[in-house]
Design a protein around this motif. Structure first.
Motif, short mmCIF file in Angstrom:
data_model
loop_
_atom_site.label_atom_id
_atom_site.label_comp_id
_atom_site.label_asym_id
_atom_site.label_seq_id
_atom_site.Cartn_x
_atom_site.Cartn_y
_atom_site.Cartn_z
N ARG A 4 31.32 47.14 41.31
CA ARG A 4 32.40 46.56 42.54
C ARG A 4 33.26 46.71 43.71
O ARG A 4 33.95 48.12 42.66
CB ARG A 4 33.45 45.01 41.88
N ASN A 6 36.10 46.92 46.05
CA ASN A 6 37.63 45.29 46.15
C ASN A 6 36.92 43.92 45.91
O ASN A 6 37.62 43.16 46.95
CB ASN A 6 37.08 45.53 47.99
N LYS A 8 34.02 42.44 45.00
CA LYS A 8 32.74 42.39 45.56
C LYS A 8 32.16 43.48 44.62
O LYS A 8 31.78 44.43 44.97
CB LYS A 8 32.40 42.34 47.60
N SER A 9 30.26 42.42 44.69
CA SER A 9 29.48 43.00 43.62
C SER A 9 28.72 44.04 44.48
O SER A 9 28.20 43.15 46.12
CB SER A 9 29.01 42.40 43.24
#
Length: 113
Positions: A4, A6, A8-9
């Protein structure tokens, strides 16, 4: 394990970059060549690179950060790979880490999420 950034993946599509330049062997001829390497890789669908067994130029890491390009640096460390009279791999690695310690695009380690 998911990677990840931030929160997000991110799926990593990495290229192995050995940092070879026909005009300078392992030294980029200019800043534009460093930037162009990243742009070409991104045009081909990659979102990052594993930098292979050399400490890359700080300008490469600068462009990687500016262009949103993931960077993993791998350095071989171990006795027997180098002639210690010419190069101490641990000292070389530590000098590189000191030089790039504030680069956001060069992670030190993976942390499972």
């Amino acid at each position: 394990m998911k990677f990840r950034i931030n929160g997000k993946s991110v799926f990593q599509r990495l290229v192995l970059d050995q940092g070879f330049y026909p005009d300078g062997i392992y030294t980029a001829p200019n800043d534009e060549a460093l930037k162009r390497d990243i742009e070409l890789s991104m045009e081909l669908g990659f979102n990052g690179a594993r930098l292979h067994e050399k400490i890359f130029e700080p300008r490469f890491l600068y462009w990687a950060d500016k262009l949103g390009y993931l960077v993993w640096e791998s350095m071989r460390i171990g006795v027997g790979y180098f002639d210690r009279r010419r190069l101490d791999p641990v000292s070389s690695r530590m000098a590189g880490k000191r030089r790039t310690r504030f680069q956001p695009s060069e992670p030190d380690r993976l942390v499972p999420v």
